[in-house]
Design an enzyme around this catalytic site. Sequence first.
Site, PDB file in Angstrom:
ATOM      1  CG  HIS A 146      65.441  49.942  35.411  1.00  0.00           C
ATOM      2  ND1 HIS A 146      64.715  49.549  35.077  1.00  0.00           N
ATOM      3  CD2 HIS A 146      65.429  51.265  36.680  1.00  0.00           C
ATOM      4  CE1 HIS A 146      63.701  50.037  35.698  1.00  0.00           C
ATOM      5  NE2 HIS A 146      63.868  50.919  36.738  1.00  0.00           N
ATOM      6  CB  THR A 151      58.628  50.190  40.610  1.00  0.00           C
ATOM      7  OG1 THR A 151      57.679  50.012  39.560  1.00  0.00           O
ATOM      8  CG2 THR A 151      59.589  49.106  40.989  1.00  0.00           C
ATOM      9  NE  ARG A 176      63.451  49.749  38.981  1.00  0.00           N
ATOM     10  CZ  ARG A 176      63.079  50.547  40.429  1.00  0.00           C
ATOM     11  NH1 ARG A 176      63.030  49.566  41.594  1.00  0.00           N
ATOM     12  NH2 ARG A 176      62.582  51.064  40.709  1.00  0.00           N
ATOM     13  CD  GLU A 205      61.559  55.962  39.515  1.00  0.00           C
ATOM     14  OE1 GLU A 205      61.736  57.147  39.594  1.00  0.00           O
ATOM     15  OE2 GLU A 205      61.238  56.068  38.385  1.00  0.00           O
ATOM     16  CG  HIS A 261      65.988  54.202  38.855  1.00  0.00           C
ATOM     17  ND1 HIS A 261      65.291  52.669  39.411  1.00  0.00           N
ATOM     18  CD2 HIS A 261      66.742  54.519  40.579  1.00  0.00           C
ATOM     19  CE1 HIS A 261      65.961  52.140  39.906  1.00  0.00           C
ATOM     20  NE2 HIS A 261      67.176  53.114  40.565  1.00  0.00           N
ATOM     21  N   GLY A 262      64.128  55.818  35.596  1.00  0.00           N
ATOM     22  CA  GLY A 262      63.331  57.295  34.960  1.00  0.00           C
ATOM     23  C   GLY A 262      63.074  58.947  35.706  1.00  0.00           C
TER      24      GLY A 262
END
Length: 238
Positions: A9, A21, A60, A86, A181-182
């Site tokens: 994102h 987060t 997100r 995430e 997400h990461g």
Amino acid sequence: MPHLILVRHGQSEWNLEKRFTGWVDVDLTGQGKLEACKSGEYIKELKLNIDYFYSSFQLRAVNTLKFIQDTLRSNTKPIRAWQLNERHYGALTGLNKNEMSEKLGEDKIHEFRRSWEIKPDPLSRNNPYHPINIDAYKTIPKNKIPDTESLKDTYERVIEYYNSDIHNKLLDNKNILISAHGNSIRALCKFLFKLDNKKISLLEIPTGNPLLINLNSKQEIIECKYLDKDRAKNLLIF
């Protein structure tokens, strides 16, 4: 030859504030929206027909995918999967990364963020940041909602979902785009790139930069690259 596109994102409000987060459902910043639109432009240049669009449950990632699909002028209904969320940062959720580095030491925070099996203390279920108290997750069975996670935990839920719902579509030569997400993308990369537990800690995933992965009929990677070369990171594979 199927194509898999992974997009972290665009910059979120808590990315900007340098806060852990996890599963808190924050939206994109103005820069994050621009990154998402730019991702769409890069993907549009490929002239690929995307058969399936996936995102996590989180705003997100959902909105990043919306901007991408708007840019592509695609009306394909996206598939949302909480398994692509995430990593849950437990008791670190909502805290400032720099402040916690000063308090606990950079090495300890790096260990929490990048180690394979170590997880932060669990987040209290009375905390408003706990996923059971967030409306976006009301449809997820409570026994599936974590109080904290390691990267290993994240990997297991992401890859179980990938194998059950996405893998066969790629075998069927379908093109797939995932907005996530990461850490959920890091998990996918560990699996697809066959990275060991130590190497995965070195993998950086930039926001809003599509990662194009081309696969052969045996699901082996024959090409892998970030579409925005100026913001590319080392993939640790080639």
